[in-house]
Design a protein around this motif. Structure first.
Motif, PDB file in Angstrom:
ATOM      1  N   ALA A   1     -16.850   2.024  11.127  1.00  0.00           N
ATOM      2  CA  ALA A   1     -17.567   2.956  10.240  1.00  0.00           C
ATOM      3  C   ALA A   1     -16.657   3.764   9.308  1.00  0.00           C
ATOM      4  O   ALA A   1     -17.144   4.607   8.554  1.00  0.00           O
ATOM      5  N   VAL A   2     -15.336   3.522   9.351  1.00  0.00           N
ATOM      6  CA  VAL A   2     -14.471   4.210   8.391  1.00  0.00           C
ATOM      7  C   VAL A   2     -14.724   3.630   6.994  1.00  0.00           C
ATOM      8  O   VAL A   2     -14.646   2.412   6.818  1.00  0.00           O
ATOM      9  N   PRO A   3     -15.057   4.469   5.995  1.00  0.00           N
ATOM     10  CA  PRO A   3     -15.322   3.954   4.649  1.00  0.00           C
ATOM     11  C   PRO A   3     -14.147   3.146   4.107  1.00  0.00           C
ATOM     12  O   PRO A   3     -12.975   3.485   4.347  1.00  0.00           O
ATOM     13  N   ILE A   4     -14.451   2.085   3.384  1.00  0.00           N
ATOM     14  CA  ILE A   4     -13.417   1.175   2.891  1.00  0.00           C
ATOM     15  C   ILE A   4     -12.402   1.898   2.014  1.00  0.00           C
ATOM     16  O   ILE A   4     -11.197   1.642   2.096  1.00  0.00           O
ATOM     17  N   ASP A   5     -12.886   2.817   1.184  1.00  0.00           N
ATOM     18  CA  ASP A   5     -11.961   3.502   0.275  1.00  0.00           C
ATOM     19  C   ASP A   5     -10.959   4.374   1.027  1.00  0.00           C
ATOM     20  O   ASP A   5      -9.818   4.560   0.574  1.00  0.00           O
ATOM     21  N   LEU A   6     -11.358   4.893   2.202  1.00  0.00           N
ATOM     22  CA  LEU A   6     -10.433   5.684   3.008  1.00  0.00           C
ATOM     23  C   LEU A   6      -9.490   4.798   3.823  1.00  0.00           C
ATOM     24  O   LEU A   6      -8.339   5.166   4.080  1.00  0.00           O
ATOM     25  N   LEU A   7      -9.981   3.633   4.219  1.00  0.00           N
ATOM     26  CA  LEU A   7      -9.180   2.725   5.041  1.00  0.00           C
ATOM     27  C   LEU A   7      -8.129   1.975   4.218  1.00  0.00           C
ATOM     28  O   LEU A   7      -7.062   1.616   4.738  1.00  0.00           O
ATOM     29  N   SER A   8      -8.411   1.771   2.934  1.00  0.00           N
ATOM     30  CA  SER A   8      -7.541   0.931   2.088  1.00  0.00           C
ATOM     31  C   SER A   8      -6.081   1.372   2.061  1.00  0.00           C
ATOM     32  O   SER A   8      -5.176   0.521   2.131  1.00  0.00           O
ATOM     33  N   PRO A   9      -5.765   2.689   1.934  1.00  0.00           N
ATOM     34  CA  PRO A   9      -4.343   3.076   1.926  1.00  0.00           C
ATOM     35  C   PRO A   9      -3.619   2.697   3.216  1.00  0.00           C
ATOM     36  O   PRO A   9      -2.444   2.320   3.182  1.00  0.00           O
ATOM     37  N   LEU A  10      -4.311   2.794   4.360  1.00  0.00           N
ATOM     38  CA  LEU A  10      -3.695   2.399   5.627  1.00  0.00           C
ATOM     39  C   LEU A  10      -3.439   0.902   5.652  1.00  0.00           C
ATOM     40  O   LEU A  10      -2.380   0.448   6.103  1.00  0.00           O
ATOM     41  N   VAL A  11      -4.406   0.123   5.155  1.00  0.00           N
ATOM     42  CA  VAL A  11      -4.235  -1.337   5.092  1.00  0.00           C
ATOM     43  C   VAL A  11      -3.050  -1.681   4.204  1.00  0.00           C
ATOM     44  O   VAL A  11      -2.219  -2.535   4.547  1.00  0.00           O
ATOM     45  N   ALA A  12      -2.949  -1.019   3.064  1.00  0.00           N
ATOM     46  CA  ALA A  12      -1.867  -1.304   2.121  1.00  0.00           C
ATOM     47  C   ALA A  12      -0.496  -0.999   2.719  1.00  0.00           C
ATOM     48  O   ALA A  12       0.498  -1.657   2.387  1.00  0.00           O
ATOM     49  N   ALA A  13      -0.448  -0.005   3.605  1.00  0.00           N
ATOM     50  CA  ALA A  13       0.825   0.373   4.219  1.00  0.00           C
ATOM     51  C   ALA A  13       1.138  -0.438   5.467  1.00  0.00           C
ATOM     52  O   ALA A  13       2.229  -0.307   6.038  1.00  0.00           O
ATOM     53  N   SER A  14       0.206  -1.269   5.904  1.00  0.00           N
ATOM     54  CA  SER A  14       0.402  -2.054   7.122  1.00  0.00           C
ATOM     55  C   SER A  14       1.273  -3.282   6.852  1.00  0.00           C
ATOM     56  O   SER A  14       1.493  -3.660   5.697  1.00  0.00           O
ATOM     57  N   ARG A  15       1.736  -3.895   7.915  1.00  0.00           N
ATOM     58  CA  ARG A  15       2.497  -5.142   7.791  1.00  0.00           C
ATOM     59  C   ARG A  15       2.218  -6.007   9.009  1.00  0.00           C
ATOM     60  O   ARG A  15       1.832  -5.526  10.077  1.00  0.00           O
ATOM     61  N   SER A  16       2.436  -7.292   8.837  1.00  0.00           N
ATOM     62  CA  SER A  16       2.266  -8.240   9.925  1.00  0.00           C
ATOM     63  C   SER A  16       3.572  -8.364  10.696  1.00  0.00           C
ATOM     64  O   SER A  16       4.665  -8.316  10.109  1.00  0.00           O
ATOM     65  N   GLN A  17       3.477  -8.494  12.002  1.00  0.00           N
ATOM     66  CA  GLN A  17       4.673  -8.645  12.827  1.00  0.00           C
ATOM     67  C   GLN A  17       4.409  -9.607  13.968  1.00  0.00           C
ATOM     68  O   GLN A  17       3.391  -9.495  14.664  1.00  0.00           O
ATOM     69  N   SER A  18       5.305 -10.555  14.149  1.00  0.00           N
ATOM     70  CA  SER A  18       5.224 -11.505  15.251  1.00  0.00           C
ATOM     71  C   SER A  18       6.327 -11.212  16.253  1.00  0.00           C
ATOM     72  O   SER A  18       7.419 -10.764  15.880  1.00  0.00           O
ATOM     73  N   VAL A  19       6.040 -11.454  17.528  1.00  0.00           N
ATOM     74  CA  VAL A  19       7.049 -11.268  18.563  1.00  0.00           C
ATOM     75  C   VAL A  19       6.933 -12.429  19.550  1.00  0.00           C
ATOM     76  O   VAL A  19       5.839 -12.811  19.956  1.00  0.00           O
TER      77      VAL A  19
END
Length: 235
Positions: free
Chosen positions: A19-37
């Protein structure tokens, strides 16, 4: 590796961000990264400065704490969808334990400062975080009680039932397979006991038809019998 679109889709559907609005979630998504271990490698180690938390997309990892005596204690195991090290990342405390991959795992790494900003901007997310922290605290209290007052067989039965709830896959014959690589040493660490005690316990339960224990895999054949042992009920 997960693409930006993959990460956006995964985070939008994660229970924590429901339920987090997309416009609020987008900055967090943009700052995220994928990581494999890879299996046996560490995502982070106990005592390192925490600025990042993780959402586990695939695979399994375990939280290990290192004691002053040089022993490792497995505090928790995490499967797909789990959020790892959130509190440490938003409070900037050192990681309280090390996270080791049980098998090859894919995660989304998220910055704690962005999460803190999002929690301040959207109160329902802060409530979700509080609920998750409360659930982890309740589980920690249960573990302390188990280690303090319960017999080894009770503790082992409870830990297996906990894994049934977390990663159990019900089979057509009614048995429940644990979708997790689980060695006897892992069980010993989780329950504060020795490898020899775990081996004797599992051998007895396998002989009695309660479980089927392979080298790194376990199937619960009679879950109700484990409940009887965990609750110390009369038979």
């Amino acid at each position: 590796m997960l693409t930006a679109d993959d990460r956006h889709s995964i985070l939008r559907h994660a229970a924590l961000f429901a339920a987090v609005p997309i416009d609020l979630l987008s900055p967090l998504v943009a700052a995220s990264r994928s990581q494999s271990v890879s299996k046996g490698d560490f995502l982070f180690r106990q005592g390192e400065d925490a600025s990042t938390f993780y959402l586990l997309h695939s695979g399994q990892v375990r939280l290990v704490q290192h004691s002053a005596e040089g022993k490792d204690v497995t505090l928790a195991t995490f499967g797909t969808g789990s959020v790892i090290a959130l509190v440490a990342a938003i409070t900037r405390e050192p990681y309280p334990g090390s996270v080791e991959a049980i098998d090859t795992s894919e995660l989304i790494a998220l910055p704690g400062d962005h999460m803190w900003q999002l929690m301040n901007a959207y109160a329902p997310l802060a409530v979700n975080v509080l609920r998750q922290v409360a659930a982890r605290l309740h589980e920690a209290h249960d573990r302390i009680r188990e280690l303090s007052v319960e017999k080894v067989q009770q503790r082992v039965a409870r830990s297996l039932l906990r894994l049934v709830r977390q990663v159990g896959v019900k089979q057509s014959d009614g048995s429940i397979s644990l979708d997790l690589r689980l060695s006897r040493q892992d069980l010993a660490q989780m329950n504060g006991t020795t490898l020899e005690t775990i081996s004797r316990t599992l051998t007895t339960w396998e002989r009695d038809g309660l479980i089927d224990a392979a080298r790194e895999h376990l199937t619960v054949l009679k879950p109700h019998q484990l409940v009887v042992i965990a609750e110390d009920l009369p038979t």
